[in-house]
Design a protein around this motif. Sequence first.
Motif, short mmCIF file in Angstrom:
data_model
loop_
_atom_site.label_atom_id
_atom_site.label_comp_id
_atom_site.label_asym_id
_atom_site.label_seq_id
_atom_site.Cartn_x
_atom_site.Cartn_y
_atom_site.Cartn_z
N GLU A 182 51.30 32.03 39.88
CA GLU A 182 50.95 30.64 40.19
C GLU A 182 49.55 30.61 40.78
O GLU A 182 49.16 31.49 41.55
CB GLU A 182 51.96 30.07 41.20
CG GLU A 182 51.79 28.59 41.49
CD GLU A 182 52.84 28.06 42.46
OE1 GLU A 182 52.98 26.82 42.56
OE2 GLU A 182 53.52 28.88 43.12
N VAL A 183 48.80 29.58 40.41
CA VAL A 183 47.45 29.39 40.93
C VAL A 183 47.38 28.00 41.54
O VAL A 183 47.69 27.00 40.89
CB VAL A 183 46.40 29.54 39.82
CG1 VAL A 183 44.99 29.34 40.39
CG2 VAL A 183 46.51 30.91 39.16
N GLY A 184 46.98 27.93 42.79
CA GLY A 184 46.96 26.66 43.51
C GLY A 184 45.65 25.91 43.36
O GLY A 184 44.83 26.18 42.48
N ALA A 185 45.45 24.97 44.27
CA ALA A 185 44.27 24.10 44.23
C ALA A 185 43.05 24.83 44.82
O ALA A 185 43.13 25.44 45.89
CB ALA A 185 44.54 22.83 45.01
N ASN A 227 28.34 33.95 50.76
CA ASN A 227 28.91 32.88 51.58
C ASN A 227 29.47 31.72 50.78
O ASN A 227 30.36 31.01 51.24
CB ASN A 227 27.82 32.38 52.54
CG ASN A 227 28.24 31.25 53.43
OD1 ASN A 227 28.16 30.08 53.03
ND2 ASN A 227 28.70 31.57 54.62
N ARG A 228 28.98 31.51 49.58
CA ARG A 228 29.31 30.29 48.83
C ARG A 228 30.41 30.56 47.79
O ARG A 228 30.14 31.09 46.71
CB ARG A 228 28.04 29.75 48.15
CG ARG A 228 27.11 29.06 49.15
CD ARG A 228 25.72 28.86 48.61
NE ARG A 228 24.96 30.11 48.63
CZ ARG A 228 24.37 30.60 49.72
NH1 ARG A 228 24.47 29.97 50.88
NH2 ARG A 228 23.70 31.73 49.65
N ALA A 229 31.65 30.19 48.15
CA ALA A 229 32.80 30.44 47.27
C ALA A 229 33.80 29.30 47.39
O ALA A 229 33.96 28.69 48.45
CB ALA A 229 33.47 31.76 47.64
N ALA A 230 34.47 29.02 46.28
CA ALA A 230 35.60 28.09 46.26
C ALA A 230 36.72 28.78 45.48
O ALA A 230 36.50 29.22 44.34
CB ALA A 230 35.22 26.77 45.60
N MET A 231 37.87 28.89 46.10
CA MET A 231 38.97 29.69 45.54
C MET A 231 40.30 28.97 45.75
O MET A 231 40.45 28.17 46.68
CB MET A 231 39.03 31.05 46.22
CG MET A 231 37.79 31.90 46.04
SD MET A 231 37.75 32.71 44.43
CE MET A 231 35.97 32.90 44.21
N PRO A 232 41.30 29.29 44.92
CA PRO A 232 42.64 28.76 45.14
C PRO A 232 43.51 29.78 45.85
O PRO A 232 43.21 30.99 45.84
CB PRO A 232 43.14 28.57 43.70
CG PRO A 232 42.52 29.74 42.98
CD PRO A 232 41.19 29.99 43.64
N PRO A 233 44.62 29.35 46.45
CA PRO A 233 45.66 30.32 46.81
C PRO A 233 46.34 30.76 45.52
O PRO A 233 46.39 30.00 44.54
CB PRO A 233 46.60 29.51 47.70
CG PRO A 233 46.43 28.10 47.24
CD PRO A 233 45.00 27.97 46.78
N VAL A 234 46.85 31.99 45.49
CA VAL A 234 47.54 32.48 44.31
C VAL A 234 48.85 33.17 44.70
O VAL A 234 48.98 33.69 45.80
CB VAL A 234 46.67 33.45 43.47
CG1 VAL A 234 45.38 32.77 43.02
CG2 VAL A 234 46.37 34.73 44.24
#
Length: 475
Positions: free
Chosen positions: A437-440, A454-461
């Motif tokens: 599962e991959v979240g928002a 420093n610059r990252a955008a990631m989902p919970p998995v």
Amino acid sequence: MNGLDPQEAVERALAVSRSDDCVVIAEETSSANLRWAGNTLTTNGVSRSRQLTVIAIDRRADGASAGIISRAGVRADQIEQVVREAEHAAAEATPAEDAEPLPGAGNDGPFGTKEIDEQRWDSPPGQTEIGVLRDFAAGLGETLREAQAADRKLYGFAEHDLVSTFLGTSGGLRRRYDQPTGRVELNAKSADLARSAWAGAATRDFADVDIAGLDAGLSERLDWAKRSISLPAGRYETLLPPTAVSDLMIYLYWSAGAKDAADGRTVFSKAGGGTRVGEQLSTQPVTLYSDPLASGLRCPPFVIAHASGSDSSVFDNGLALSSTAWIQDGSLAALHSSRHSAALAGLPVTPAIDNLVFAVPTSGAPAPALDEMIASTDRALLLTCLWYIREVDPQVLLLTGLTRDGVYLIEDGEVVGAVNNFRFNESPVDMLGRLLEVGATVPTLPREWGDYFNRAAMPPVRVEGFNMSSVSQAT
């Protein structure tokens, strides 16, 4: 540079250059910070620095060589000396394998957007100051008082940097970019120091940092840890929050170089020769991409190279960057490269970019947040963050490291307690094939690599069989 504007330093260095080609990079950095411990502010301060890099290129019959000299705090009367040292280094150097013509002044790529137009060459360099932390400090003070009243201790720091980069070449190219970078790290401990939890946030200006919200999340985790559960090593279904995902995906990104892959040295090398570009890595439709104009994650939209490496080149300085997908719909789409390494690998030119986004398509039902994923879990581990990550085997990108500041057990949709820490052994590439599962996707701060990326955008998995290889005594 002793009162000399960075733009003037670039122009003076280029004016006195005698080399066939020359690249000059002038950087002005300002920083502000706050630190606190045991619910008390301890220090604050500001600093400023300047650096001048001269890259002299000597184009001879046997090839082009580059001489590179970097100096901090160069005075106006020292600029010519730095240029001469670079020219001497170029004359003494062997021909460079990555030699290319310098990008031309017309090579604009994505430039011309409003954001880039506002950062004009002749504008003064940007500067940060302690005032950028004023509103944050007020909220921090209230949060520290509330933590003291609740008998928990807060430790941490906030820092903000602004780097103004001016890049010029003897061919007439002029590029300028101002990069703000901020972060907050907050550690909460129980009064007896037996329980600990960590949270962090990356920011451009601190206007979006909710210090009270960070503390509230840490307070909840300390409450979870009032119950302690011992578990053995093994493979567990595991929820990884965005910060842990970012540390793994950043290492994957750093390892996705075109030259080493083409040379057969990495997990992205194809058996029998070539690279794995085009191969499916995940059955989930995940995309890993970089975009210099990504909202909230903006970074230099042109190459800034102080030295050459396997997949970077001083000859590419000023080359325009644009949005690049490294993984597209679960398949390997690109490897970062210089013009030279791209040609060696037979791939398009896709230089590295200083941000990273991991996401799934947003059409249809929205991806779940981490708390929603917890609520739908029968039994799994919940990590907080990873620490001391090191590479074990580049051929499969096997990484090892430790869990830290909270590993929790989820049962029937609820966190039921904290478990012992583990050493893990995992490959982020192999992990992509076991995503359940991959979240928002949300902005996040990598804990291990936040000093460098420093610059990252990631989902919970949610990962099937995350390998907790041994029990650790780390806290």
